[in-house]
Scaffold this motif. Structure first.
Motif, mmCIF file in Angstrom:
data_model
loop_
_atom_site.group_PDB
_atom_site.id
_atom_site.type_symbol
_atom_site.label_atom_id
_atom_site.label_comp_id
_atom_site.label_asym_id
_atom_site.label_seq_id
_atom_site.Cartn_x
_atom_site.Cartn_y
_atom_site.Cartn_z
ATOM 1 N N GLU A 192 0.823 -1.207 0.000
ATOM 2 C CA GLU A 192 0.000 0.000 0.000
ATOM 3 C C GLU A 192 0.860 1.261 0.000
ATOM 4 O OE1 GLU A 192 -0.788 -2.633 2.060
ATOM 5 O OE2 GLU A 192 -0.826 -1.954 4.145
ATOM 6 N N ILE A 239 0.448 4.154 -2.766
ATOM 7 C CA ILE A 239 0.295 5.575 -2.416
ATOM 8 C C ILE A 239 1.404 6.400 -3.052
ATOM 9 C CG2 ILE A 239 0.381 7.235 -0.496
ATOM 10 C CD1 ILE A 239 -1.044 5.041 1.219
ATOM 11 N N ALA A 251 -4.526 0.990 -0.048
ATOM 12 C CA ALA A 251 -4.065 2.380 -0.234
ATOM 13 C C ALA A 251 -5.247 3.329 -0.191
ATOM 14 C CB ALA A 251 -3.314 2.515 -1.557
#
Length: 159
Positions: A51, A55, A135
């Motif tokens: 994640e 991001i 995310a």
């Protein structure tokens, strides 16, 4: 050796928020490094690499395309401790100055659907390590819990 500035922050009191980590001067230009802290250090689980990676891809893509800031973005990437991200902007800023930009960035991440930019073998050295659903969840939590009514306690480092 002297401790570097980021190791002098009291992580036992640090809350998720937006902080000025440091300001550097390069010639006549000031570079402001922001600490975009998404989890409570040493009190909440850190973000997993998948994640964080997602991001990073989405945040960097959004920021480098933002009409107002794209020419001032120097860097966006994860902290080694996986509790947040660093954003470096050309210019002399305070945390409150970029709250709208950070909100727009994380709204983009929260609402993103489709193929993750740069998540292909040709474009990325670890393209399979992505987690868009997580995310999006983390971005939404950061927006709602930490950025929606952000106050001074989440804009200035604790003593």
């Amino acid at each position: 050796m002297e401790k570097i500035a980021s190791f002098t922050v009291n992580h036992l009191k640090l809350l998720p928020g937006i902080y000025v980590s440091r300001k550097d001067h390069v010639g006549a230009e000031t570079l402001t490094t922001f600490d975009l802290r998404m989890t409570e250090p040493n009190r909440e689980p850190v973000m997993n690499t998948a994640e964080v990676h997602t991001i990073e891809h989405l945040g960097a893509t959004f920021l480098r395309n933002d009409p107002e800031y794209k020419d001032r973005v120097i860097y966006f990437g994860p902290m080694g401790c996986r509790t947040g991200f660093y954003l470096i902007l050309a210019g002399d800023y305070e945390s409150k100055d970029i709250v709208p930009l950070v909100r727009r960035t994380f709204e983009f991440i929260r609402d993103f659907e489709g193929d993750i930019p740069g998540a292909a073998a040709r474009d990325c050295g670890n393209y399979l390590d992505q987690n868009l659903p997580m995310a999006r969840w983390l971005a939404g939590r950061y927006l709602e819990r930490d950025l929606s009514n952000i106050g001074e306690d989440r804009l200035i480092y604790p003593l």
